[in-house]
Design an enzyme around this catalytic site. Sequence first.
Site, PDB file in Angstrom:
ATOM      1  N   SER A   1      -4.376  -7.076   3.040  1.00  0.00           N
ATOM      2  CA  SER A   1      -2.929  -7.008   3.266  1.00  0.00           C
ATOM      3  C   SER A   1      -2.322  -8.277   3.859  1.00  0.00           C
ATOM      4  O   SER A   1      -1.111  -8.331   4.078  1.00  0.00           O
ATOM      5  CB  SER A   1      -2.596  -5.820   4.168  1.00  0.00           C
ATOM      6  OG  SER A   1      -2.724  -4.612   3.448  1.00  0.00           O
TER       7      SER A   1
ATOM      8  N   LYS B   1       0.708  -9.634   2.144  1.00  0.00           N
ATOM      9  CA  LYS B   1       2.096  -9.240   2.415  1.00  0.00           C
ATOM     10  C   LYS B   1       2.888 -10.324   3.153  1.00  0.00           C
ATOM     11  O   LYS B   1       4.113 -10.236   3.227  1.00  0.00           O
ATOM     12  CB  LYS B   1       2.117  -7.922   3.182  1.00  0.00           C
ATOM     13  CG  LYS B   1       1.640  -6.759   2.312  1.00  0.00           C
ATOM     14  CD  LYS B   1       1.381  -5.503   3.090  1.00  0.00           C
ATOM     15  CE  LYS B   1       0.910  -4.404   2.120  1.00  0.00           C
ATOM     16  NZ  LYS B   1      -0.141  -3.573   2.679  1.00  0.00           N
TER      17      LYS B   1
ATOM     18  N   SER C   1       2.120  -2.149   7.292  1.00  0.00           N
ATOM     19  CA  SER C   1       1.380  -2.533   6.088  1.00  0.00           C
ATOM     20  C   SER C   1       1.572  -1.546   4.945  1.00  0.00           C
ATOM     21  O   SER C   1       0.633  -1.218   4.209  1.00  0.00           O
ATOM     22  CB  SER C   1      -0.117  -2.676   6.407  1.00  0.00           C
ATOM     23  OG  SER C   1      -0.752  -3.516   5.471  1.00  0.00           O
TER      24      SER C   1
END
Length: 397
Positions: free
Chosen positions: A63, A66, A118
């Site tokens: 993640s 992101k 997230s």
Amino acid sequence: MKKRVRFILLWSAIISILGVPFGQVEAAPPGIHTNAVGASLIDVESGRILYSEKGDTPMRIASLTKIMTAIIAIEQGKLTDKVKVSKNAFGKEGSSIYLKLGEEMRLHDMLFGLMMRSGNDAATAIAEHIGGSVEGFVYLMNEKAKMLGMEHTHFTNPSGLDEGDGHRSSPNDMAKLTAYALKNTVFQDIVSTKIKKVPNPNEAWDYSWLNKNKMLSLFEGADGVKTGYTKLAKRCLVSSATRDGQHLAVVTLNDPDDWGDHARLLQYGFKYYPLQTIVKKGDAVEGTPWVVGRTFSYPLAEGEAAQLTRKVALVDPASMEYRLAERGTLQFSLNQKSIQTVPIYDSTSPLLQTTSQSTFSFKEGTAYQETWLSHYGYICRLLVQSLFTVSESQWAD
């Protein structure tokens, strides 16, 4: 007494032979170990990589992806826009902020859910909103990566899920991206927030999100950035902290002791590579009638200041820069390696009135030299984005 004198004379001779002035023995920063497969420590202001382990090796980043999703959305989206949750976003696997099918949320609010919790559903919804489709947004991600000189990076989705092959980045590339993103005040505000409440159209109570990044509470001065985990990528983390005006960021990939390693790396950077002001805006340039056009600061280890060199390069008198009273550049090198170029002006130049003090620059990817073909591709992308957006809005209604 004679033995002592002989010892001093002998030591002085050794120092002389080594070429180091007596009393000024340079001490290089000690080594440091982490438990990460890959790691990078960067000074945000200058972009200098202070430490890396397998820094240019492409790896899974989970993640941490992101970070790119967020900065593109901030730069290309309108924060007050309503983002509508499609069936594709609603059903996204993995971590989620539990958006409802058809729900609408301000882009700015959704970005908090993306970075603090997230949310893979948020990542997909944002990608479709900004890029017209996930595929369109991934195109933007890879374009941005090339622009920033992220030469060991390829994105295939906006969330970091282990979907297919080829979704990779390197520790140094992610450090570059993080330093770039932290220049944006909206991004900086989002990733430094510990608790956020957001209006919930589905219930009588608001969404209440607690940031997953424990470094915000564990480390003094911590102000970001993003956690990540998948079964294949393992524990991934990007953290940042500011102390005494210096901003550092750390990236670790596949690190079972990421909280501890980040604390050690941040402490290491602050202790052994303090940010130093090399020149200030308006300073006179020695040997010329001109002045420095921008403050330049750089992290230097003990003894490195003596290895800095500078030279003046003049601009063409027929150029537009010259007409605006720019007279050239002051080029700085460390150990004969170029580290920064600062403009020099007439003291009356209007360019001295600009407020930007950033010294962070990136090497642009060669694929991003402007050509007729790339310009045509950009127009086609906008057209495709528009078509996807219309199609999606018809489906959602």
